[in-house]
Design an enzyme around this catalytic site. Structure first.
Site: not given
Ligand code: COA
Length: 327
Positions: A115, A252, A282
């Site tokens: 990205c 970003h 994104n």
């Molecule tokens: N809907 C509902 N639940 C979801 C989900 C969705 N779309 N996606 C994941 N979950 C669940 C997972 O299964 C997990 O459940 P569990 O705790 O029972 O195993 C839980 O939500 C994960 O929670 P958490 O770890 O607190 O999530 P988070 O606050 O870290 O949010 C992201 C997850 C992916 C949104 C976040 O980590 C993120 O944005 N990361 C960066 C990703 C990114 O930007 N990538 C590209 C970079 S260029």
């Protein structure tokens, strides 16, 4: 006195089709509330059957050229940052060159830096024309929705498609003040299947074939927060600026919570940090140029504003650019 190199014009293209959180609720076990609370995303765009990274890039470039007020014949380079080309070759940049009617008129090539692709392309193009003169088109374009597993709720909710472009060259409209690129190996965000395994008769076939983007979201989140903080420190030092001198911040657009963390670290209110992640999700390499274009069009970047562009992404990569908008 010779003019400094800056951005003369910007453009963006977003496909028409909108994919809302409600649409995703029908595909995976998720909810609009969860997506909005964890990411700030409400909807994203999906490229149509007749669109791809090149067609979207061409549309963004046409707008950027019109905004810059220069003719394509004045361009020396066209550099594209992307991660999602539908062809291994020819380069997306060459397909854009052809679409703009610029065959034989310039040198066009792609680079891949997750990205951070746009910031990387901007850095390369700036240094090429610094030595050689002329103007360059710099493009970020990605069709992420074609790399996603729409049964994997942790990644398919995050990404969308789009393209953004800028024209750079000697100008009194803006000037590029400082920039840096950085990278480090981290396999927490990658494509599951090696392309080379698919067709070679000399390699075992992967089973099952799985061509989807894979990501450890929480790990990438931690990296992203560190990358934004480190990028701010480094670009301010390089530009000889203090945090107080930043007028507008473009980070970003991966997750609204990452933008908030960046704003807190920069000690800036959220109205000075551009946000369109709610509308587009994104868009990878397209994220920064789309945000820059919209911020300019909306009058959020004003005369004499100092602006910082920060990106981070797969690789991992991170990069930043400081610029001043002069007119
Ligand atoms: N809907 C509902 N639940 C979801 C989900 C969705 N779309 N996606 C994941 N979950 C669940 C997972 O299964 C997990 O459940 P569990 O705790 O029972 O195993 C839980 O939500 C994960 O929670 P958490 O770890 O607190 O999530 P988070 O606050 O870290 O949010 C992201 C997850 C992916 C949104 C976040 O980590 C993120 O944005 N990361 C960066 C990703 C990114 O930007 N990538 C590209 C970079 S260029």
């Amino acid at each position: 006195m010779s003019l400094a190199i800056g951005i003369l014009g910007t453009g963006a293209y977003l496909p028409e089709r909108v994919l809302t959180n409600a649409d995703l609720e029908k595909l995976v076990d998720t909810s609009d509330q969860w997506i909005r609370e964890r990411t700030g995303i409400r909807e994203r765009r999906v490229a149509g059957p007749d669109e791809d990274v090149a067609t979207m890039g061409i549309a963004a470039c046409r707008q950027a050229l019109a905004h810059a007020g220069i003719d394509g014949s004045e361009l020396r380079y066209l550099v594209v940052g992307s991660n999602t080309s539908n062809y291994m070759y020819p380069a997306i940049a060459i397909r854009i060159q052809h679409g703009l009617g610029l065959d034989d008129k310039l040198a066009a090539f792609d680079l891949q830096a997750g990205c951070s692709g746009f910031n990387y392309a901007l850095y390369v193009a700036e240094n090429l024309i610094k030595n050689e003169g002329g103007y360059a088109l710099v493009v970020g374009t990605d069709t992420n929705t074609r790399m996603l597993d729409f049964t994997d709720r942790s990644t398919c909710i995050l990404f969308g498609d789009g393209a953004g472009a800028v024209v750079i060259g000697p100008t009194d409209r803006s000037r590029l003040l400082a920039s840096f690129l950085a990278s480090s190996y981290n396999g927490k965000l990658y494509l599951k299947t090696e392309f080379s395994e698919l067709n070679s008769p000399f390699l075992p076939k992967p089973t099952p074939v799985n061509n989807y983007m894979y990501m450890d979201g929480p790990e990438i989140f931690k990296f992203a927060v560190r990358a934004v903080q480190e990028s701010l420190r480094r670009i301010l030092a390089q530009a000889g600026m203090t945090r107080e001198e930043i007028d507008f911040l473009i980070i970003h657009q991966a997750n609204y919570r990452i933008l908030e963390t960046g704003a807190r670290f920069a000690k800036m209110p959220m109205d000075k940090v551009y946000v369109n992640v709610d509308r587009y999700g994104n868009t990878s390499a397209a994220s920064i140029p789309i945000a820059l274009h919209e911020a300019l069009m909306e009058g959020k970047i004003k005369k004499n504003h100092k602006v910082i562009l920060i990106s981070f992404g797969a690789g991992v990569t991170w990069a930043a650019t400081a610029l001043e908008w002069l007119s």
